[in-house]
Design an enzyme around this catalytic site. Structure first.
Site, short mmCIF file in Angstrom:
data_model
loop_
_atom_site.label_atom_id
_atom_site.label_comp_id
_atom_site.label_asym_id
_atom_site.label_seq_id
_atom_site.Cartn_x
_atom_site.Cartn_y
_atom_site.Cartn_z
N GLU A 72 0.84 -1.20 0.00
CA GLU A 72 0.00 0.00 0.00
C GLU A 72 0.88 1.25 0.00
OE1 GLU A 72 -3.43 2.01 2.89
OE2 GLU A 72 -2.10 0.46 3.67
N HIS A 73 1.81 1.32 0.95
CA HIS A 73 2.77 2.42 1.03
C HIS A 73 4.18 1.87 0.85
CE1 HIS A 73 -0.58 3.39 3.90
NE2 HIS A 73 -0.59 4.51 3.20
#
Length: 440
Positions: free
Chosen positions: A332-333
């Site tokens: 996601e990040h």
């Protein structure tokens, strides 16, 4: 180093790393979902059949109060804004302005092009009429999530935004969440959460309007509800627990890396914090630094649970190996705490958002950098993207053939229609091509 200080499991076998990353990505297992899905289906059915009455009963059952009235008044929203301290007002306004400025670049353009036979072909974009945004609440407050969901809808041109959020133990919505809703211009706000809120937005009730698209993260029940109503309404994504993957080399600052891992772990016991590094010494120092920071961390228990269950350090032979593992996980990040991060971007194929260099911690994107913080999780960055203006829009194809264009392509169209056994499709072309030309 004592076992106590080895809070993050550290490995150097690439095959073992792949296995462990796959396990982390699948931490919200299908088995858990199957156990909850019948409950969610029952909730949705009750809301569809009984409307507001179901919302009152279910909220009393799950949250301990009856949400009468359901709707927050404009006066309450204004009061929340006026009681918000000036520095926080300014921070919210700055975040709103930056998010809006970035998302304006995303507005898709209509086009109409002339084909080789003079036909006109194009695409028109238009916003949905109503959007519903779900804001997690209860004991937590996420004003940034209000802005990250509402602002793209506003930029898209959505006519009406309906916000739902579960109230806290006192039956009230968080003041800062309401303040964020105020500056986002949200007029309809309801203190309702859980799967029942998703049902209300999907089907409509006596009080809550039915919407066209639902966005916003929530717990497992909210996510499953969104999954079940998809098709009845549009949704942004099926968000899972949050995750960060950091790639660090010799240039990385130990305190920064440790803090950024903890910034993810403090979210949730299911949050995943992963470090890929070429430096074995860095890995050892990170574990020590994390232990040091946890001594007085206000969410120490959550961090320890998260890091123990879903944290990982992998020692890689080189930066390319880090990229390969990262792409397999599709985080996601993704933070690139390396010497030349821009030169590394081309090697990254799967990530929700990439944060380059030591001055771009994930928190910049979480709050006010501008790009959306609603990102694909659990490996779905392999095929999906962040929430955007297009989440709240739909496109319509435009086709305008002239007689010459139809005549030039008619044989091929009829051939294809006949191959599929669709007689009237073919005939719809034939009766037109036999018509005298307007030039005759």
């Amino acid at each position: 180093m004592s076992e106590r200080k080895q809070i993050l499991n550290c490995i150097d076998d690439p095959q073992q790393a792949l296995i462990m990353l796959k396990r982390i990505s699948a931490r919200t297992s299908l088995e858990v979902q199957e156990n909850a899905i019948s409950s969610v289906q029952n909730i949705l059915t009750e809301v569809k059949q009984l409307g507001d009455e179901a919302l009152f009963r279910l909220t009393e059952k799950f949250d301990g109060f009856i949400p009468k009235p359901l709707e927050i008044t404009p006066e309450q929203t204004l009061e929340a804004w006026e009681k918000t301290p000036t520095p926080l007002q300014e921070a919210l306004q700055l975040a709103k302005n930056r998010i809006e400025a970035f998302h304006k670049y995303q507005i898709p353009k209509d086009f109409l092009k002339e084909g080789i036979h003079g036909e006109l072909l194009g695409k028109n974009w238009s916003p949905v009429e109503k959007a519903g945004i779900y804001i997690p609440g209860g004991r937590a407050a996420y004003p940034s999530t209000v802005l990250m969901n509402a602002v793209p809808a506003l930029v898209a041109g959505v006519n009406e935004i309906i916000m739902v959020s579960p109230a806290g133990p006192n039956g009230q919505l968080n003041r800062t969440v309401l303040a964020a809703a105020y500056i986002a211009g949200i007029k309809k706000i309801f203190r309702i959460g859980g799967a029942q809120a998703i049902g209300a937005l999907s089907y409509g009730t006596q009080t809550i309007p039915r919407v066209d698209v639902i966005s916003g993260p929530g717990n497992l029940y909210v996510t499953l509800a969104k999954k079940l109503v998809y098709g009845q309404v549009g949704i942004d994504s099926l968000a899972g627990p949050s995750e960060v993957l950091i790639i660090a080399d010799h240039s990385a600052d130990v305190e920064q890396v440790a803090t950024d891992l903890l910034a993810q772990a403090e979210h949730d016991p299911l949050a995943a914090s992963i470090l890929l590094t070429t430096e074995s010494n860095l890995a050892k120092k990170i574990n020590l630094e994390i232990e040091n920071q946890l001594k007085d961390h206000p969410r120490s228990a959550i961090c320890r649970k998260s890091l123990k269950d879903w944290g990982l350090i992998v020692i890689c032979k080189d930066i390319k190996s880090c990229a390969a593992l990262s792409n397999s996980f599709a985080p996601e990040h993704l933070e690139l705490l390396i010497e030349k991060p821009f030169e590394f971007i081309s090697q990254i194929k799967n990530a929700g958002a990439i944060f380059l260099g030591e001055w771009s911690p994930e928190a910049t994107g979480d709050y006010l950098a501008g790009p959306n913080h609603t990102l694909p999780t659990s490996g779905t960055a392999r095929f999906s993207s962040a929430l955007s203006v297009e989440t709240f829009m739909k496109s319509t194809s435009i086709i305008n053939f002239n007689q010459a264009a139809l005549n030039k392509t008619s044989a091929a169209i009829m051939e294809l229609a006949n191959s599929e056994g669709l007689h009237s499709h073919s005939r719809s072309i034939e009766i037109r091509r036999s018509k005298p030309s307007s030039d005759d």
